[in-house]
Design a protein around this motif. Structure first.
Motif, PDB file in Angstrom:
ATOM      1  N   THR A  39       1.300   0.222  -2.477  1.00 41.32           N
ATOM      2  CA  THR A  39       0.173   0.495  -3.383  1.00 41.32           C
ATOM      3  C   THR A  39      -1.167   0.392  -2.656  1.00 41.32           C
ATOM      4  O   THR A  39      -1.259  -0.155  -1.559  1.00 41.32           O
ATOM      5  CB  THR A  39       0.115  -0.511  -4.559  1.00 41.32           C
ATOM      6  N   GLY A  40      -2.191   0.901  -3.352  1.00 40.35           N
ATOM      7  CA  GLY A  40      -3.562   0.603  -2.989  1.00 40.35           C
ATOM      8  C   GLY A  40      -3.920  -0.798  -3.461  1.00 40.35           C
ATOM      9  O   GLY A  40      -3.038  -1.582  -3.852  1.00 40.35           O
ATOM     10  N   CYS A  41      -5.192  -1.100  -3.452  1.00 43.09           N
ATOM     11  CA  CYS A  41      -5.675  -2.472  -3.696  1.00 43.09           C
ATOM     12  C   CYS A  41      -5.186  -3.060  -5.018  1.00 43.09           C
ATOM     13  O   CYS A  41      -5.307  -2.448  -6.070  1.00 43.09           O
ATOM     14  CB  CYS A  41      -7.208  -2.476  -3.675  1.00 43.09           C
ATOM     15  N   LEU A  42      -4.666  -4.286  -4.943  1.00 48.15           N
ATOM     16  CA  LEU A  42      -4.227  -5.017  -6.134  1.00 48.15           C
ATOM     17  C   LEU A  42      -5.269  -6.027  -6.602  1.00 48.15           C
ATOM     18  O   LEU A  42      -5.091  -6.641  -7.652  1.00 48.15           O
ATOM     19  CB  LEU A  42      -2.899  -5.730  -5.855  1.00 48.15           C
ATOM     20  N   GLY A  43      -6.323  -6.228  -5.843  1.00 48.32           N
ATOM     21  CA  GLY A  43      -7.433  -7.052  -6.328  1.00 48.32           C
ATOM     22  C   GLY A  43      -7.830  -8.251  -5.489  1.00 48.32           C
ATOM     23  O   GLY A  43      -8.923  -8.272  -4.941  1.00 48.32           O
TER      24      GLY A  43
ATOM     25  N   LEU B 276       3.202  -7.899  -5.995  1.00 43.18           N
ATOM     26  CA  LEU B 276       3.272  -8.053  -7.453  1.00 43.18           C
ATOM     27  C   LEU B 276       4.637  -7.580  -7.933  1.00 43.18           C
ATOM     28  O   LEU B 276       5.055  -6.467  -7.627  1.00 43.18           O
ATOM     29  CB  LEU B 276       2.157  -7.207  -8.080  1.00 43.18           C
TER      30      LEU B 276
ATOM     31  N   PHE C 245       5.684  -4.252  -6.005  1.00 41.50           N
ATOM     32  CA  PHE C 245       4.506  -3.507  -5.584  1.00 41.50           C
ATOM     33  C   PHE C 245       3.857  -4.260  -4.421  1.00 41.50           C
ATOM     34  O   PHE C 245       3.380  -5.402  -4.594  1.00 41.50           O
ATOM     35  CB  PHE C 245       3.525  -3.350  -6.744  1.00 41.50           C
TER      36      PHE C 245
END
Lengths: 107, 107
Positions: A54-58, A67, A9
């Protein structure tokens, strides 16, 4: 497609230039995402690895973030030149690349 | 944020209307994604569950697709009304919802 052995990801979140959280886009994730796709094609790993944007992973300050599951390994500050190493060691051999893992302070 | 117990990857891929592969967007994923965020907030699970929007997860004809890790469980044809069940049984109790799992023909 069959279920892959591993999912990669790749955060492709974008924010306006100068945004206080910064973003993986601002930090160069587009080239990293493209390199994952390229390496997957060159190694003919379509049936073993799936690369997903993906969008935001943090942890935006540590991006570009990548990830990998099922291990749940988060890589930080991934550069284009790191991608071949992640394939060589983790995606093909199952050994996460310790030097690229995100620090415990962030995740 | 801390590392969550589980990641919920919700496909939000869009394609033009009538595209032969269809898409999770055409099949209603926006409402599903919003419902995952809403349920997470209502249940105050910010530290246990992370909901992430993604590009294509693969089996477009079976969308909206939702993939939960670390188990690697793929849910097919997820509707807004299924989201609370996925929280009740899988995300809170660790028991995947068998009736919503994607068939082996597709993944």
């Amino acid at each position: 497609m069959p279920r892959p052995e591993r999912h990669v990801f790749v955060c492709t979140q974008s924010r306006p230039p100068g945004h206080p959280r910064t973003s993986c886009a601002e930090r160069g994730c587009a080239a990293v995402y493209e390199e994952f796709l390229w390496q997957m094609q060159q190694r003919n790993l379509f049936n073993r690895v799936q690369v997903v944007a993906t969008g935001c992973l943090g942890p935006c300050s540590e991006g570009p973030n990548v990830l990998v599951y099922p291990e749940g390994v988060m890589y930080a500050k991934v550069g284009r030149g790191d991608v071949a190493t992640i394939f060589d060691e983790h995606l093909e051999q199952g050994r996460p690349v310790q030097r690229l893992r995100m620090g415990a302070d962030f995740w």
